[in-house]
Design a protein around this motif. Structure first.
Motif, short mmCIF file in Angstrom:
data_model
loop_
_atom_site.label_atom_id
_atom_site.label_comp_id
_atom_site.label_asym_id
_atom_site.label_seq_id
_atom_site.Cartn_x
_atom_site.Cartn_y
_atom_site.Cartn_z
N UNK A 1 34.52 5.45 -8.18
CA UNK A 1 34.74 6.77 -8.78
C UNK A 1 35.79 7.53 -8.00
N UNK A 2 36.43 8.46 -8.70
CA UNK A 2 37.54 9.16 -8.07
C UNK A 2 37.09 9.95 -6.87
N UNK A 3 35.79 10.49 -6.95
CA UNK A 3 35.33 11.34 -5.86
C UNK A 3 35.20 10.57 -4.56
N UNK A 4 35.01 9.24 -4.64
CA UNK A 4 34.80 8.46 -3.43
C UNK A 4 36.11 8.06 -2.76
N UNK A 5 37.21 8.33 -3.42
CA UNK A 5 38.50 7.92 -2.85
C UNK A 5 38.98 8.89 -1.78
N UNK A 6 39.65 8.33 -0.79
CA UNK A 6 40.26 9.16 0.25
C UNK A 6 41.53 9.81 -0.27
N UNK A 7 41.88 10.92 0.32
CA UNK A 7 43.14 11.59 -0.04
C UNK A 7 44.31 10.65 0.23
N UNK A 8 45.25 10.55 -0.72
CA UNK A 8 46.35 9.61 -0.58
C UNK A 8 47.23 9.92 0.63
N UNK A 9 47.44 11.17 0.93
CA UNK A 9 48.23 11.54 2.11
C UNK A 9 47.52 11.10 3.39
N UNK A 10 46.19 11.23 3.37
CA UNK A 10 45.40 10.79 4.52
C UNK A 10 45.47 9.28 4.67
N UNK A 11 45.45 8.56 3.56
CA UNK A 11 45.52 7.10 3.60
C UNK A 11 46.81 6.65 4.28
N UNK A 12 47.93 7.27 3.90
CA UNK A 12 49.22 6.87 4.49
C UNK A 12 49.47 7.52 5.83
N UNK A 13 48.69 8.54 6.17
CA UNK A 13 48.86 9.21 7.46
C UNK A 13 50.11 10.06 7.51
#
Length: 379
Positions: free
Chosen positions: A1-13
């Motif tokens: 689900x979308x709510x469980x996804x990490x923020x994309x900016x956080x993913x890439x750092x």
């Protein structure tokens, strides 16, 4: 689900105002680190690789990034990203080509579009060195160096083929000089371009080699080259001589010759950019009474008048006696001289007595009836 996804900016750092270059750099690092080919059987690495790829595919697309910044993951719920990617996500808009070319190049020994072109290519630069004296670095000089240089073979005129024959088109790459390999990845088929192993990127095969150059097209010979060392050059700097490097390929220009200069140490002078430093010893008498001394400079000896009462470590500035500027040899730095008072190590009795009398004259004797005070020389 979308709510469980990490923020994309956080993913890439990366910060939310990161530009395209920062996004690409961050993703390249993560993709190489977590790529399944580098982590076989590691499910966690595979998941992180997919997560980073999904984040980059969104943030690298201006329209998708705008939607994500406004609505977050909800912007792509319900398959809004479209089909055709993996994990229900569309990667068609992302600039993945150069990144995966680098990744697969690292894994499989090649690189994207790194094959040598069969068009004209400039020759490689050559490097050599020359040693000069301190004075030669200051004023410049001419030096002769000797090294091996390649020239076009006079028998085959650079083709590498035996006279009367010609190179033929490489059958492996059809004269292109490059081979395209197709590899399967999580994103489908990825093309990787490598230099043709048969013709080494030239697009031509020499069946009968020239007997003089053995197919290389060049003859090496020992040559002497005059090098002009400019005034003001410093240790470790290089001089570029155009057109004296390796010959070009397929009619390309020759490379350059880079001559690195090593400056020998001087027993007296030290240098910092255009400034020269040295130390000059003077006697106690000269320091106390003053008088002329001779100071060595790169221009020869100069006379300097020491002031009476000069103390040790006094700095003297000789303007314009330093090193010329590389940009303008008529502009020179200064020479700073440190005056150091020397103390004689060995004295005869007559000299010692003279110093005792001097010490007494400097009020080393106590008033009558009192004890003698310790004088300048401890007597």
């Amino acid at each position: 689900m979308a709510e469980s996804k990490r923020d994309y900016y956080e993913v890439l750092g990366v910060p939310k105002d990161a530009d395209d270059a920062a996004l690409k750099k961050a993703y390249r690092v993560l993709a190489k680190k977590y790529h399944p080919d580098a982590n076989p059987g590691d499910k966690e690495a595979e998941a992180k690789f997919k997560e980073a790829s999904e984040a980059y595919s969104v943030l690298s697309d201006p329209e998708k990034r705008r939607q994500y910044d406004q609505f977050g993951h909800a912007a792509f719920d319900g398959g809004a990203g479209g089909a055709g990617g993996f994990g229900g996500f569309d990667f068609s808009g992302a600039d993945m080509g150069d990144i995966f070319g680098d990744i697969f190049g690292d894994f499989f020994g090649g690189g994207r579009s790194r094959g040598r072109s069969n068009g004209p290519m400039r020759g490689a630069n050559l490097r050599t060195g020359v040693r000069i004296t301190f004075e030669e670095a200051v004023f410049g000089c001419q030096k002769e160096i000797e090294l091996n240089l390649k020239d076009e073979c006079p028998k085959c005129h650079g083709t590498g083929a035996k006279p009367g024959t010609s190179p033929v088109t490489c059958p492996k790459c059809n004269g292109k000089g490059k081979i395209v390999y197709t590899q399967q990845s999580f994103f489908g088929q990825v093309q990787n371009v490598q230099t043709c192993p048969d013709c080494q990127g030239s697009g031509k095969i020499i069946k009968e080699k020239c007997p003089d150059c053995y197919g290389s097209g060049y003859i090496s010979s020992r040559k002497k080259i005059q090098v002009t060392i400019p005034a003001g050059i410093d240790n470790g700097q290089s001089i570029r001589i155009a057109g004296k490097g390796e010959p070009g390929i397929n009619g390309g220009d020759r490379g350059d010759l880079l001559v690195e200069v090593t400056v020998s140490k001087h027993p007296i002078f030290k240098r910092q950019e255009t400034t020269i430093f040295s130390t000059v010893p003077i006697s106690f008498v000269t320091a106390a009474l003053g008088g002329p001394i001779r100071i060595k400079t790169v221009d020869g000896e100069v006379e300097y008048e020491v002031k009476p009462g000069t103390q040790t470590d006094t700095k003297v500035r000789l303007r314009g006696k330093g090193v010329p500027s590389l940009r303008n040899k008529n502009i020179r730095g200064d020479h700073f001289v440190t005056l150091v008072i020397t103390v004689p190590e060995k004295l005869n009795e007559e000299q010692k007595e003279a110093l005792r009398r001097f010490d007494d004259a400097m009020n080393g004797i106590a008033p009558e009836g009192g004890k003698k005070k310790r004088g300048l020389f401890g007597k």
